[in-house]
Design a protein around this motif. Structure first.
Motif, PDB file in Angstrom:
ATOM      1  N   TYR A 158      42.800  46.094  29.695  1.00 49.72           N
ATOM      2  CA  TYR A 158      44.186  45.704  29.430  1.00 49.72           C
ATOM      3  C   TYR A 158      44.929  45.400  30.731  1.00 49.72           C
ATOM      4  O   TYR A 158      45.590  44.364  30.840  1.00 49.72           O
ATOM      5  CB  TYR A 158      44.897  46.830  28.673  1.00 49.72           C
ATOM      6  N   ALA A 159      44.822  46.280  31.699  1.00 52.82           N
ATOM      7  CA  ALA A 159      45.484  46.085  32.989  1.00 52.82           C
ATOM      8  C   ALA A 159      44.525  45.370  33.927  1.00 52.82           C
ATOM      9  O   ALA A 159      43.944  45.965  34.838  1.00 52.82           O
ATOM     10  CB  ALA A 159      45.916  47.424  33.573  1.00 52.82           C
ATOM     11  N   THR A 160      44.331  44.088  33.685  1.00 53.22           N
ATOM     12  CA  THR A 160      43.351  43.321  34.457  1.00 53.22           C
ATOM     13  C   THR A 160      43.805  43.032  35.881  1.00 53.22           C
ATOM     14  O   THR A 160      43.001  42.633  36.717  1.00 53.22           O
ATOM     15  CB  THR A 160      43.042  42.003  33.753  1.00 53.22           C
ATOM     16  N   ALA A 161      45.091  43.227  36.156  1.00 51.73           N
ATOM     17  CA  ALA A 161      45.641  43.016  37.494  1.00 51.73           C
ATOM     18  C   ALA A 161      46.853  43.917  37.650  1.00 51.73           C
ATOM     19  O   ALA A 161      47.452  44.345  36.653  1.00 51.73           O
ATOM     20  CB  ALA A 161      46.027  41.545  37.696  1.00 51.73           C
ATOM     21  N   PRO A 162      47.246  44.220  38.891  1.00 55.04           N
ATOM     22  CA  PRO A 162      48.400  45.100  39.090  1.00 55.04           C
ATOM     23  C   PRO A 162      49.671  44.599  38.411  1.00 55.04           C
ATOM     24  O   PRO A 162      50.505  45.393  37.985  1.00 55.04           O
ATOM     25  CB  PRO A 162      48.547  45.140  40.613  1.00 55.04           C
ATOM     26  N   GLY A 163      49.823  43.284  38.312  1.00 55.15           N
ATOM     27  CA  GLY A 163      51.024  42.727  37.702  1.00 55.15           C
ATOM     28  C   GLY A 163      50.951  42.551  36.202  1.00 55.15           C
ATOM     29  O   GLY A 163      51.904  42.035  35.595  1.00 55.15           O
ATOM     30  N   ALA A 164      49.863  42.988  35.582  1.00 54.34           N
ATOM     31  CA  ALA A 164      49.719  42.827  34.139  1.00 54.34           C
ATOM     32  C   ALA A 164      50.740  43.685  33.400  1.00 54.34           C
ATOM     33  O   ALA A 164      51.100  44.774  33.840  1.00 54.34           O
ATOM     34  CB  ALA A 164      48.302  43.207  33.699  1.00 54.34           C
ATOM     35  N   LEU A 165      51.187  43.188  32.250  1.00 52.93           N
ATOM     36  CA  LEU A 165      52.150  43.928  31.445  1.00 52.93           C
ATOM     37  C   LEU A 165      51.639  45.317  31.104  1.00 52.93           C
ATOM     38  O   LEU A 165      52.396  46.299  31.100  1.00 52.93           O
ATOM     39  CB  LEU A 165      52.450  43.142  30.161  1.00 52.93           C
ATOM     40  N   ALA A 166      50.333  45.422  30.845  1.00 52.87           N
ATOM     41  CA  ALA A 166      49.747  46.696  30.424  1.00 52.87           C
ATOM     42  C   ALA A 166      49.567  47.685  31.569  1.00 52.87           C
ATOM     43  O   ALA A 166      49.187  48.828  31.313  1.00 52.87           O
ATOM     44  CB  ALA A 166      48.402  46.441  29.745  1.00 52.87           C
ATOM     45  N   ARG A 167      49.840  47.286  32.803  1.00 53.39           N
ATOM     46  CA  ARG A 167      49.622  48.214  33.924  1.00 53.39           C
ATOM     47  C   ARG A 167      50.446  49.480  33.755  1.00 53.39           C
ATOM     48  O   ARG A 167      49.999  50.582  34.097  1.00 53.39           O
ATOM     49  CB  ARG A 167      49.967  47.519  35.254  1.00 53.39           C
ATOM     50  N   GLY A 168      51.636  49.360  33.204  1.00 52.30           N
ATOM     51  CA  GLY A 168      52.491  50.511  33.028  1.00 52.30           C
ATOM     52  C   GLY A 168      52.040  51.479  31.958  1.00 52.30           C
ATOM     53  O   GLY A 168      52.619  52.576  31.821  1.00 52.30           O
ATOM     54  N   TRP A 169      51.025  51.111  31.198  1.00 48.00           N
ATOM     55  CA  TRP A 169      50.526  52.010  30.158  1.00 48.00           C
ATOM     56  C   TRP A 169      49.684  53.157  30.731  1.00 48.00           C
ATOM     57  O   TRP A 169      49.429  54.138  30.033  1.00 48.00           O
ATOM     58  CB  TRP A 169      49.657  51.239  29.167  1.00 48.00           C
ATOM     59  N   PHE A 170      49.221  53.010  31.966  1.00 48.68           N
ATOM     60  CA  PHE A 170      48.248  53.946  32.525  1.00 48.68           C
ATOM     61  C   PHE A 170      48.754  54.540  33.832  1.00 48.68           C
ATOM     62  O   PHE A 170      49.416  53.861  34.627  1.00 48.68           O
ATOM     63  CB  PHE A 170      46.905  53.238  32.763  1.00 48.68           C
ATOM     64  N   LEU A 216      34.277  41.111  38.314  1.00 48.18           N
ATOM     65  CA  LEU A 216      34.555  40.828  39.723  1.00 48.18           C
ATOM     66  C   LEU A 216      36.026  40.507  39.947  1.00 48.18           C
ATOM     67  O   LEU A 216      36.649  40.988  40.904  1.00 48.18           O
ATOM     68  CB  LEU A 216      33.683  39.672  40.198  1.00 48.18           C
ATOM     69  N   LEU A 217      36.605  39.689  39.074  1.00 47.96           N
ATOM     70  CA  LEU A 217      38.002  39.307  39.230  1.00 47.96           C
ATOM     71  C   LEU A 217      38.929  40.504  39.030  1.00 47.96           C
ATOM     72  O   LEU A 217      39.937  40.644  39.734  1.00 47.96           O
ATOM     73  CB  LEU A 217      38.345  38.189  38.246  1.00 47.96           C
ATOM     74  N   THR A 218      38.595  41.365  38.081  1.00 47.42           N
ATOM     75  CA  THR A 218      39.420  42.550  37.844  1.00 47.42           C
ATOM     76  C   THR A 218      39.369  43.491  39.037  1.00 47.42           C
ATOM     77  O   THR A 218      40.408  43.980  39.508  1.00 47.42           O
ATOM     78  CB  THR A 218      38.952  43.273  36.566  1.00 47.42           C
ATOM     79  N   LEU A 219      38.170  43.750  39.552  1.00 47.60           N
ATOM     80  CA  LEU A 219      38.045  44.643  40.697  1.00 47.60           C
ATOM     81  C   LEU A 219      38.766  44.075  41.917  1.00 47.60           C
ATOM     82  O   LEU A 219      39.472  44.799  42.638  1.00 47.60           O
ATOM     83  CB  LEU A 219      36.569  44.887  41.004  1.00 47.60           C
ATOM     84  N   ARG A 220      38.600  42.776  42.160  1.00 49.77           N
ATOM     85  CA  ARG A 220      39.272  42.184  43.317  1.00 49.77           C
ATOM     86  C   ARG A 220      40.786  42.240  43.168  1.00 49.77           C
ATOM     87  O   ARG A 220      41.510  42.518  44.122  1.00 49.77           O
ATOM     88  CB  ARG A 220      38.814  40.735  43.515  1.00 49.77           C
ATOM     89  N   ALA A 221      41.270  41.964  41.943  1.00 49.85           N
ATOM     90  CA  ALA A 221      42.730  41.981  41.719  1.00 49.85           C
ATOM     91  C   ALA A 221      43.332  43.352  42.027  1.00 49.85           C
ATOM     92  O   ALA A 221      44.478  43.457  42.469  1.00 49.85           O
ATOM     93  CB  ALA A 221      43.027  41.589  40.276  1.00 49.85           C
ATOM     94  N   HIS A 222      42.535  44.395  41.819  1.00 54.41           N
ATOM     95  CA  HIS A 222      43.032  45.758  42.080  1.00 54.41           C
ATOM     96  C   HIS A 222      42.698  46.258  43.476  1.00 54.41           C
ATOM     97  O   HIS A 222      42.802  47.453  43.758  1.00 54.41           O
ATOM     98  CB  HIS A 222      42.458  46.710  41.027  1.00 54.41           C
ATOM     99  N   GLY A 223      42.277  45.324  44.337  1.00 52.24           N
ATOM    100  CA  GLY A 223      42.151  45.677  45.737  1.00 52.24           C
ATOM    101  C   GLY A 223      40.768  46.095  46.207  1.00 52.24           C
ATOM    102  O   GLY A 223      40.613  46.522  47.351  1.00 52.24           O
ATOM    103  N   TRP A 224      39.776  45.963  45.353  1.00 50.19           N
ATOM    104  CA  TRP A 224      38.421  46.302  45.785  1.00 50.19           C
ATOM    105  C   TRP A 224      37.904  45.212  46.719  1.00 50.19           C
ATOM    106  O   TRP A 224      38.067  44.027  46.460  1.00 50.19           O
ATOM    107  CB  TRP A 224      37.504  46.445  44.574  1.00 50.19           C
ATOM    108  N   ALA A 225      37.274  45.617  47.795  1.00 43.73           N
ATOM    109  CA  ALA A 225      36.715  44.661  48.757  1.00 43.73           C
ATOM    110  C   ALA A 225      35.465  44.029  48.181  1.00 43.73           C
ATOM    111  O   ALA A 225      34.502  44.722  47.860  1.00 43.73           O
ATOM    112  CB  ALA A 225      36.392  45.351  50.075  1.00 43.73           C
ATOM    113  N   LEU A 226      35.452  42.702  48.058  1.00 43.52           N
ATOM    114  CA  LEU A 226      34.319  41.996  47.469  1.00 43.52           C
ATOM    115  C   LEU A 226      33.771  40.942  48.425  1.00 43.52           C
ATOM    116  O   LEU A 226      33.165  39.962  47.987  1.00 43.52           O
ATOM    117  CB  LEU A 226      34.728  41.346  46.141  1.00 43.52           C
ATOM    118  N   ASP A 227      33.967  41.135  49.720  1.00 42.86           N
ATOM    119  CA  ASP A 227      33.412  40.151  50.667  1.00 42.86           C
ATOM    120  C   ASP A 227      32.341  40.799  51.508  1.00 42.86           C
ATOM    121  O   ASP A 227      31.983  41.948  51.305  1.00 42.86           O
ATOM    122  CB  ASP A 227      34.533  39.569  51.538  1.00 42.86           C
TER     123      ASP A 227
END
Length: 227
Positions: A158-170, A216-227
């Motif tokens: 649900y919270a696929t990125a920090p700015g997602a609407l669902a981020r506040g649920w968790f 991959l996109l979800t992890l990167r959006a939340h700040g995980w290093a993927l390089d």
């Protein structure tokens, strides 16, 4: 002198190899766009292979739903791709909107599955109805056997990125635990597993690169290093 063991490939490197080894052209071009500096035009061209003359999308764009007919699920997938590459101003969007308007139910919403799927292989948890309900009335229809039991969703779904609407649920802790779990799901071949309800080898093979890109996109959006 003893040989020094080569370091194991990083999770992103293993995921990249998995994509080039198994993914459809669309997912390969999406990977290139998101992680290798590729352009948006190759993605749009690959997506066009799934577009029908009625303005909708079909041809198993969503791997669980086979056959050439346009479907709301395929079309929603296509809109998601166009949104991610910033091409929702494409000339095709007007045709998509007309298609969705034509297939809307009497209450003005969209069915999960249009009757045009009849006659083609469809996952058993997607029953084909002659007069399908909209998502607003989905609770009025019985859940297909075996669909709900054992199905799990996590905060990252649900919270696929920090700015997602669902981020506040968790809470931060809840989201962190779910992301740790998501990262742990990567298999030795570099890809993430498909959803538990993929019912055939072919759909599983097509689904795993889709799921891998999403992870991959979800992890990167939340700040995980993927390089």
């Amino acid at each position: 002198m003893a040989e020094t063991a080569s370091p194991s490939p990083s999770p992103p490197a293993r995921a990249e190899r998995f994509v080039w080894l198994t993914a459809r052209v669309l997912e390969q071009r999406l990977f290139a766009y998101h992680f290798l500096g590729g352009g948006d035009t190759p993605v749009e061209r690959a997506l066009a292979a799934y577009r029908n003359d009625d303005g909708g999308y079909g041809h198993a764009l969503e791997p669980e739903l086979r056959g050439p007919a346009s479907q709301p699920l395929h079309t929603a997938h296509a809109l998601g791709v166009l949104d991610r590459i910033g091409r929702c101003d494409s000339r095709h969007i007007e045709h998509v909107c007309r298609y969705l308007t034509r297939i809307s139910t009497r209450d003005g919403a969209l069915p999960a599955l249009h009757p045009s799927a009849r006659g083609y292989p469809v996952a058993p948890w997607l029953p084909v109805a002659g007069d399908p309900p909209s998502s607003a009335r989905a609770a009025d229809t019985p859940v297909a056997p075996g669909y709900a039991p054992g199905e799990h969703h996590f905060a990252y779904d649900y919270a696929t990125a920090p700015g997602a609407l669902a981020r506040g649920w968790f809470t931060d802790a809840e989201l962190a635990r779910s992301l740790d779990h998501l990262a742990s799901l990567q298999r030795d071949d570099g890809g993430w597993p498909a959803d538990a309800y993929v019912r055939a080898p072919g759909t599983a093979a097509e689904s795993r690169p889709v799921v891998t890109l999403r992870a991959l996109l979800t992890l990167r959006a939340h700040g995980w290093a993927l390089d």
